[in-house]
Scaffold this motif. Sequence first.
Motif, mmCIF file in Angstrom:
data_model
loop_
_atom_site.group_PDB
_atom_site.id
_atom_site.type_symbol
_atom_site.label_atom_id
_atom_site.label_comp_id
_atom_site.label_asym_id
_atom_site.label_seq_id
_atom_site.Cartn_x
_atom_site.Cartn_y
_atom_site.Cartn_z
ATOM 1 N N ALA A 25 -11.162 -1.772 6.563
ATOM 2 C CA ALA A 25 -10.749 -1.077 5.340
ATOM 3 C C ALA A 25 -9.494 -1.765 4.809
ATOM 4 C CB ALA A 25 -10.470 0.396 5.629
ATOM 5 N N GLU A 26 -9.324 -1.752 3.495
ATOM 6 C CA GLU A 26 -8.186 -2.432 2.869
ATOM 7 C C GLU A 26 -7.378 -1.457 2.025
ATOM 8 O OE1 GLU A 26 -9.433 -5.821 0.663
ATOM 9 O OE2 GLU A 26 -9.985 -6.994 2.451
ATOM 10 N N LEU A 27 -6.071 -1.695 1.975
ATOM 11 C CA LEU A 27 -5.183 -0.917 1.121
ATOM 12 C C LEU A 27 -4.008 -1.803 0.735
ATOM 13 C CD1 LEU A 27 -3.003 1.475 3.257
ATOM 14 C CD2 LEU A 27 -4.602 -0.113 4.299
ATOM 15 N N THR A 28 -3.422 -1.511 -0.425
ATOM 16 C CA THR A 28 -2.309 -2.296 -0.956
ATOM 17 C C THR A 28 -1.054 -1.440 -1.000
ATOM 18 O OG1 THR A 28 -3.837 -3.584 -2.309
ATOM 19 C CG2 THR A 28 -1.510 -3.693 -2.892
ATOM 20 N N LEU A 29 0.019 -1.930 -0.378
ATOM 21 C CA LEU A 29 1.294 -1.213 -0.309
ATOM 22 C C LEU A 29 2.350 -1.961 -1.124
ATOM 23 C CD1 LEU A 29 1.373 -0.229 3.472
ATOM 24 C CD2 LEU A 29 0.522 1.092 1.519
ATOM 25 N N PRO A 30 3.451 -1.280 -1.489
ATOM 26 C CA PRO A 30 4.498 -1.931 -2.294
ATOM 27 C C PRO A 30 5.069 -3.170 -1.602
ATOM 28 C CG PRO A 30 4.816 0.444 -2.254
ATOM 29 C CD PRO A 30 3.744 0.150 -1.249
ATOM 30 N N ILE A 37 1.327 -5.885 -1.476
ATOM 31 C CA ILE A 37 0.789 -6.617 -0.328
ATOM 32 C C ILE A 37 -0.444 -5.864 0.170
ATOM 33 C CG2 ILE A 37 1.269 -7.503 1.979
ATOM 34 C CD1 ILE A 37 4.229 -7.433 1.292
ATOM 35 N N THR A 38 -1.560 -6.585 0.273
ATOM 36 C CA THR A 38 -2.822 -5.976 0.694
ATOM 37 C C THR A 38 -3.021 -6.174 2.192
ATOM 38 O OG1 THR A 38 -3.813 -6.387 -1.478
ATOM 39 C CG2 THR A 38 -5.316 -5.945 0.340
ATOM 40 N N TYR A 39 -3.319 -5.090 2.868
ATOM 41 C CA TYR A 39 -3.532 -5.110 4.316
ATOM 42 C C TYR A 39 -4.995 -4.762 4.625
ATOM 43 C CZ TYR A 39 1.567 -4.881 4.436
ATOM 44 O OH TYR A 39 2.907 -5.141 4.246
ATOM 45 N N ARG A 40 -5.513 -5.420 5.642
ATOM 46 C CA ARG A 40 -6.874 -5.130 6.117
ATOM 47 C C ARG A 40 -6.779 -4.634 7.546
ATOM 48 N NH1 ARG A 40 -11.004 -9.868 5.598
ATOM 49 N NH2 ARG A 40 -10.935 -9.128 3.435
ATOM 50 N N ASN A 73 -13.799 7.268 7.013
ATOM 51 C CA ASN A 73 -13.144 8.438 6.440
ATOM 52 C C ASN A 73 -11.943 8.879 7.291
ATOM 53 O OD1 ASN A 73 -13.228 10.939 4.585
ATOM 54 N ND2 ASN A 73 -13.367 11.848 6.624
ATOM 55 N N GLU A 74 -12.107 8.882 8.629
ATOM 56 C CA GLU A 74 -11.004 9.308 9.488
ATOM 57 C C GLU A 74 -9.864 8.299 9.458
ATOM 58 O OE1 GLU A 74 -10.178 10.957 14.005
ATOM 59 O OE2 GLU A 74 -11.936 9.716 13.603
ATOM 60 N N VAL A 75 -10.198 6.995 9.466
ATOM 61 C CA VAL A 75 -9.149 5.971 9.443
ATOM 62 C C VAL A 75 -8.328 6.088 8.165
ATOM 63 C CG1 VAL A 75 -8.737 3.485 9.257
ATOM 64 C CG2 VAL A 75 -10.291 4.367 11.007
ATOM 65 N N PHE A 76 -8.992 6.199 7.017
ATOM 66 C CA PHE A 76 -8.270 6.342 5.754
ATOM 67 C C PHE A 76 -7.439 7.622 5.725
ATOM 68 C CE2 PHE A 76 -11.005 3.235 3.274
ATOM 69 C CZ PHE A 76 -9.934 2.419 2.950
ATOM 70 N N SER A 77 -7.995 8.709 6.251
ATOM 71 C CA SER A 77 -7.258 9.985 6.242
ATOM 72 C C SER A 77 -5.999 9.910 7.088
ATOM 73 C CB SER A 77 -8.166 11.112 6.749
ATOM 74 O OG SER A 77 -9.306 11.256 5.920
ATOM 75 N N GLU A 110 -6.790 -3.710 14.496
ATOM 76 C CA GLU A 110 -5.970 -4.852 14.122
ATOM 77 C C GLU A 110 -5.627 -4.755 12.635
ATOM 78 O OE1 GLU A 110 -7.824 -8.508 15.121
ATOM 79 O OE2 GLU A 110 -8.335 -7.882 17.173
ATOM 80 N N VAL A 111 -4.426 -5.144 12.291
ATOM 81 C CA VAL A 111 -3.969 -5.106 10.901
ATOM 82 C C VAL A 111 -3.594 -6.522 10.480
ATOM 83 C CG1 VAL A 111 -2.348 -4.112 9.252
ATOM 84 C CG2 VAL A 111 -3.132 -2.755 11.225
ATOM 85 N N GLN A 112 -4.159 -6.985 9.367
ATOM 86 C CA GLN A 112 -3.906 -8.327 8.850
ATOM 87 C C GLN A 112 -3.489 -8.252 7.392
ATOM 88 O OE1 GLN A 112 -7.660 -10.261 9.465
ATOM 89 N NE2 GLN A 112 -7.356 -10.527 11.680
ATOM 90 N N VAL A 113 -2.716 -9.245 6.958
ATOM 91 C CA VAL A 113 -2.325 -9.368 5.551
ATOM 92 C C VAL A 113 -3.328 -10.284 4.859
ATOM 93 C CG1 VAL A 113 -0.539 -10.138 3.954
ATOM 94 C CG2 VAL A 113 0.097 -9.007 6.088
ATOM 95 N N THR A 114 -3.961 -9.783 3.805
ATOM 96 C CA THR A 114 -4.953 -10.581 3.079
ATOM 97 C C THR A 114 -4.465 -11.040 1.714
ATOM 98 O OG1 THR A 114 -5.958 -8.571 2.156
ATOM 99 C CG2 THR A 114 -6.841 -9.387 4.241
ATOM 100 N N GLU A 115 -3.549 -10.294 1.079
ATOM 101 C CA GLU A 115 -2.992 -10.675 -0.223
ATOM 102 C C GLU A 115 -1.487 -10.411 -0.205
ATOM 103 O OE1 GLU A 115 -4.423 -12.068 -2.785
ATOM 104 O OE2 GLU A 115 -6.546 -11.962 -2.180
ATOM 105 N N TYR A 116 -0.726 -11.358 -0.763
ATOM 106 C CA TYR A 116 0.733 -11.216 -0.790
ATOM 107 C C TYR A 116 1.226 -11.614 -2.168
ATOM 108 C CZ TYR A 116 5.594 -11.473 0.772
ATOM 109 O OH TYR A 116 6.936 -11.264 0.929
ATOM 110 N N GLY A 117 1.915 -10.694 -2.839
ATOM 111 C CA GLY A 117 2.407 -10.976 -4.173
ATOM 112 C C GLY A 117 3.483 -10.006 -4.584
#
Length: 300
Positions: A209-214, A254-257, A273-277, A243-250
């Motif tokens: 799953a991916e999400l973008t943080l400030p 910053i997008t994390y996978r 659903n549980e991971v995102f929650s 595992e958490v990886q950085v896929t986009e940096y700007g």
Amino acid sequence: MGKDEAPGPMSLWRMAAAVAAALAIATVAEPLARRYPDLSALQLWAGPLRNAGLSVACFAGASLAHGIAARRLLRRKKGRRPVPKVLLDLLWFVLLAVATLASLSLFFRQDMSGFLTGSGLVLAVLGFAIRNVLADVFSGLALGIEAPFRIGDWVRIETLAEGRVQEIGWRTTRLVSRDSTYVILPNSQISARRITNFSAPRQEYRDHAELTLPADLPVAEARRLIAEAAATARTISGGKPPEVQVTEYGPTGITYRVKYWVPQHDRELACRNEVFSLIDAALRQQGIRLAAGPKPCDEC
């Protein structure tokens, strides 16, 4: 008992006894006729009895060979997936065809080459008329031999359907989707598509799953926060931390996978659903909001 089921030992012994009895009848018919020439009825029926005995032996032998093969192939072993039903059907068809040709050859007292040659034109016309059906049948044979999936596997047929394989037939393959919908697909269409098997080589696989943080949030802190939150999920496989990886940096974010292991495909949505929650709850507790993320450049 169906042809796709393994026969019991008693059934195999009965088949073997039938073969032995038929061969015995075929063996003693003509010697008895020569030994007792005065018995006109025996002289008349000696030849037909011999042919009938050999014919029964051919069919009983075919049934015995199929039973032994089915019992061996369907024997369940740990970690071994079941043999496709279409392979056992093909074996039974071949054995039955051989027994039929042998029996006809006995009764007509000649080989079947002339008969097969004479029926070639009829077979060609019939094949052209049912070419679509034949394409499905041959595709079903290819699927059974190559075995890209087995009964019980979760598969995705590109642009067609996704679900658990319930039956692999001669013409069609039947799936049951997540919504308990019955999907019937022609084998020729399946063989022309890309197949993704979520149950092979094992049922457990890794999803993400991916999400973008400030961008002002340090990468190390973000990775720790996401990993700790995802590791508390109960639906994912235990013993394998996410595992958490950085896929986009700007500058916009910053997008994390986050990668985690799913026990089996039918629990994929529950795991996601549980991971995102859990990640959402951890971010809200720290007062962190998601970033918009980098926007795609239309002119690139």
